[in-house]
Design an enzyme around this catalytic site. Structure first.
Site, PDB file in Angstrom:
ATOM      1  N   LYS A  17       0.832  -1.215   0.000  1.00 60.49           N
ATOM      2  CA  LYS A  17       0.000   0.000   0.000  1.00 60.49           C
ATOM      3  C   LYS A  17       0.862   1.258   0.000  1.00 60.49           C
ATOM      4  O   LYS A  17       0.591   2.185  -0.757  1.00 60.49           O
ATOM      5  CB  LYS A  17      -0.931   0.014   1.230  1.00 60.49           C
ATOM      6  CG  LYS A  17      -1.883  -1.183   1.297  1.00 60.49           C
ATOM      7  CD  LYS A  17      -2.853  -1.074   2.466  1.00 60.49           C
ATOM      8  CE  LYS A  17      -2.202  -1.184   3.825  1.00 60.49           C
ATOM      9  NZ  LYS A  17      -1.741  -2.549   4.192  1.00 60.49           N
ATOM     10  N   ARG A  92      -9.654   0.330   9.009  1.00 59.13           N
ATOM     11  CA  ARG A  92      -9.269  -1.052   9.300  1.00 59.13           C
ATOM     12  C   ARG A  92     -10.343  -1.795  10.076  1.00 59.13           C
ATOM     13  O   ARG A  92     -10.175  -2.974  10.376  1.00 59.13           O
ATOM     14  CB  ARG A  92      -7.989  -1.056  10.138  1.00 59.13           C
ATOM     15  CG  ARG A  92      -6.712  -1.309   9.343  1.00 59.13           C
ATOM     16  CD  ARG A  92      -5.553  -1.138  10.307  1.00 59.13           C
ATOM     17  NE  ARG A  92      -4.405  -1.905   9.969  1.00 59.13           N
ATOM     18  CZ  ARG A  92      -3.308  -1.418   9.387  1.00 59.13           C
ATOM     19  NH1 ARG A  92      -3.262  -0.163   8.991  1.00 59.13           N
ATOM     20  NH2 ARG A  92      -2.268  -2.190   9.180  1.00 59.13           N
ATOM     21  N   ARG A 131      11.485  -6.713   4.693  1.00 58.66           N
ATOM     22  CA  ARG A 131      11.395  -5.292   5.046  1.00 58.66           C
ATOM     23  C   ARG A 131      11.986  -5.050   6.432  1.00 58.66           C
ATOM     24  O   ARG A 131      12.612  -4.024   6.680  1.00 58.66           O
ATOM     25  CB  ARG A 131       9.927  -4.851   4.996  1.00 58.66           C
ATOM     26  CG  ARG A 131       9.728  -3.360   5.190  1.00 58.66           C
ATOM     27  CD  ARG A 131       8.319  -2.934   4.836  1.00 58.66           C
ATOM     28  NE  ARG A 131       7.393  -3.102   5.941  1.00 58.66           N
ATOM     29  CZ  ARG A 131       6.069  -2.852   5.867  1.00 58.66           C
ATOM     30  NH1 ARG A 131       5.534  -2.445   4.730  1.00 58.66           N
ATOM     31  NH2 ARG A 131       5.301  -3.015   6.915  1.00 58.66           N
ATOM     32  N   ARG A 137      11.476  -1.227  11.825  1.00 62.25           N
ATOM     33  CA  ARG A 137      10.185  -1.415  12.500  1.00 62.25           C
ATOM     34  C   ARG A 137      10.203  -2.712  13.291  1.00 62.25           C
ATOM     35  O   ARG A 137      10.388  -3.789  12.729  1.00 62.25           O
ATOM     36  CB  ARG A 137       9.055  -1.455  11.464  1.00 62.25           C
ATOM     37  CG  ARG A 137       8.652  -0.076  10.981  1.00 62.25           C
ATOM     38  CD  ARG A 137       7.570  -0.153   9.933  1.00 62.25           C
ATOM     39  NE  ARG A 137       6.390  -0.906  10.343  1.00 62.25           N
ATOM     40  CZ  ARG A 137       5.275  -0.963   9.634  1.00 62.25           C
ATOM     41  NH1 ARG A 137       5.192  -0.306   8.485  1.00 62.25           N
ATOM     42  NH2 ARG A 137       4.249  -1.659  10.057  1.00 62.25           N
ATOM     43  N   ARG A 149      -0.487  -9.729  12.972  1.00 63.01           N
ATOM     44  CA  ARG A 149      -1.028  -8.616  12.170  1.00 63.01           C
ATOM     45  C   ARG A 149      -1.922  -9.153  11.060  1.00 63.01           C
ATOM     46  O   ARG A 149      -2.973  -8.580  10.762  1.00 63.01           O
ATOM     47  CB  ARG A 149       0.113  -7.786  11.583  1.00 63.01           C
ATOM     48  CG  ARG A 149       0.766  -6.897  12.634  1.00 63.01           C
ATOM     49  CD  ARG A 149       2.198  -6.551  12.291  1.00 63.01           C
ATOM     50  NE  ARG A 149       2.332  -5.742  11.101  1.00 63.01           N
ATOM     51  CZ  ARG A 149       3.476  -5.613  10.418  1.00 63.01           C
ATOM     52  NH1 ARG A 149       4.557  -6.247  10.816  1.00 63.01           N
ATOM     53  NH2 ARG A 149       3.534  -4.837   9.364  1.00 63.01           N
TER      54      ARG A 149
HETATM   55  P1  ADP Z   1       1.203  -2.365   7.562  1.00 62.43           P
HETATM   56  O1  ADP Z   1       1.011  -1.855   6.171  1.00 62.43           O
HETATM   57  O2  ADP Z   1       2.427  -3.204   7.708  1.00 62.43           O
HETATM   58  O3  ADP Z   1      -0.054  -2.944   8.133  1.00 62.43           O
HETATM   59  P2  ADP Z   1       0.860   0.178   8.933  1.00 62.43           P
HETATM   60  O4  ADP Z   1       1.957   1.153   8.965  1.00 62.43           O
HETATM   61  O5  ADP Z   1      -0.336   0.462   8.089  1.00 62.43           O
HETATM   62  O6  ADP Z   1       1.558  -1.176   8.499  1.00 62.43           O
HETATM   63  O7  ADP Z   1       0.341  -0.125  10.415  1.00 62.43           O
HETATM   64  C1  ADP Z   1       1.227  -0.472  11.465  1.00 62.43           C
HETATM   65  C2  ADP Z   1       0.451  -0.702  12.763  1.00 62.43           C
HETATM   66  O8  ADP Z   1      -0.173   0.535  13.167  1.00 62.43           O
HETATM   67  C3  ADP Z   1      -0.702  -1.700  12.711  1.00 62.43           C
HETATM   68  O9  ADP Z   1      -0.265  -3.036  12.904  1.00 62.43           O
HETATM   69  C4  ADP Z   1      -1.607  -1.199  13.839  1.00 62.43           C
HETATM   70  O10 ADP Z   1      -1.107  -1.578  15.110  1.00 62.43           O
HETATM   71  C5  ADP Z   1      -1.460   0.306  13.758  1.00 62.43           C
HETATM   72  N1  ADP Z   1      -2.506   0.930  12.884  1.00 62.43           N
HETATM   73  C6  ADP Z   1      -2.285   1.567  11.706  1.00 62.43           C
HETATM   74  N2  ADP Z   1      -3.437   1.996  11.168  1.00 62.43           N
HETATM   75  C7  ADP Z   1      -4.426   1.612  12.032  1.00 62.43           C
HETATM   76  C8  ADP Z   1      -5.850   1.730  12.040  1.00 62.43           C
HETATM   77  N3  ADP Z   1      -6.500   2.339  11.035  1.00 62.43           N
HETATM   78  N4  ADP Z   1      -6.540   1.203  13.083  1.00 62.43           N
HETATM   79  C9  ADP Z   1      -5.914   0.597  14.091  1.00 62.43           C
HETATM   80  N5  ADP Z   1      -4.575   0.429  14.150  1.00 62.43           N
HETATM   81  C10 ADP Z   1      -3.826   0.938  13.138  1.00 62.43           C
END
Ligand code: ADP
Length: 191
Positions: A17, A92, A131, A137, A149
C-alpha cells in the site's frame, strides 16, 4: 457528484500500500493519509498517544478506533482544499469505515473506490521479514508478530470488502508482480 478522488487503498500488511500510494499521489495530486505513518510520528515525538499506540503496534494489535478516527478527522480538516485523499491503512474496522463515510458525507465528498491489493499470506510473511531487515520497525522483525497482524487483518479488516462491495466501490487488484505492473493495474482500476 463530487469531482474529488477519494481512494481507500486496501490490503493486508505487506501488500504494498505504501509503495503504490507514492504513484497515486504523483499521478493525481492526492494527499496521502497513512495512519501507520501518523502513529509512528507520534511514537517518535514520544507523545502520550504514541506511547499508548506503541505497545499495541509492537504486538501486532490494532490501536483503538477513537485514536485513529481522531487523527484522520484532524488531517481531513487541515487539507480541506486537497483534490482528494488516498487513505492508506485506514479504515481497518467497520467502525472506522462508518466514521469515514460520515466525515466525508458532511462535505459531500464520498469515497470514490476501494482498491484492494491481493497477496497470499506466504508472500506477505516473506516480504515483511525482508522489510524488517531495513525498516527499523519492530513489528516487521518477528514472524509471530507478523502473523498476528495478518490475523487481525483477516478478523477485523477483511470484512470491509463486503462493506465497500455493498456500495459498489470494491475493486480487487492482483498485488503480485513488479511495482510497475501493479501500478498499471491500479491505474486501469481507477479508470
Ligand atoms: P502495515 O502496512 O504493515 O499494516 P501500517 O503502517 O499500516 O503497516 O500499520 C502499522 C500498525 O499501526 C498496525 O499493525 C496497527 O497496530 C497500527 N494501525 C495503523 N493503522 C491503524 C488503524 N487504522 N486502526 C488501528 N490500528 C492501526
Amino acid at each position: 457528484m463530487s469531482n474529488k478522488l477519494n481512494i481507500v487503498l486496501f490490503g493486508p500488511p505487506g501488500a504494498g500500500k505504501g509503495t503504490q500510494s507514492e504513484f497515486l499521489i504523483k499521478q493525481h495530486g492526492l494527499v496521502h493519509l497513512s495512519t501507520g505513518e501518523l502513529l509512528r510520528a507520534e511514537i517518535k515525538e514520544e507523545t502520550p498517544l504514541g506511547m499508548e499506540a506503541k505497545e499495541l503496534m509492537d504486538m501486532g494489535e490494532l490501536v483503538p478506533d477513537h485514536v485513529v478516527i481522531g487523527m484522520i478527522r484532524n488531517c481531513i480538516e487541515a487539507h480541506h482544499n486537497a483534490p482528494g485523499f488516498i487513505f492508506d491503512g485506514f479504515p481497518r474496522t467497520k467502525a472506522q469505515a462508518e466514521s469515514l463515510d460520515s466525515m466525508l458525507a458532511s462535505k459531500s465528498e464520498p469515497i470514490t473506490a476501494m482498491l484492494a491489493l491481493e497477496v497470499s499470506e506466504s508472500e506477505l510473511v516473506k516480504r515483511l521479514l525482508k522489510r524488517g531487515e531495513t525498516s527499523g520497525r519492530a513489528d516487521d522483525k518477528n514472524e509471530d508478530v507478523i502473523r498476528n497482524r495478518i490475523r487481525e487483518y483477516e478478523k477485523k479488516t477483511a470484512p470491509l470488502k463486503d462493506y465497500y462491495s455493498a456500495q459498489g466501490k470494491y475493486k480487487g487488484v492482483n498485488g503480485v508482480g513488479t511495482i510497475a505492473e501493479i501500478t498499471a493495474r491500479l491505474s486501469s482500476a481507477i479508470g
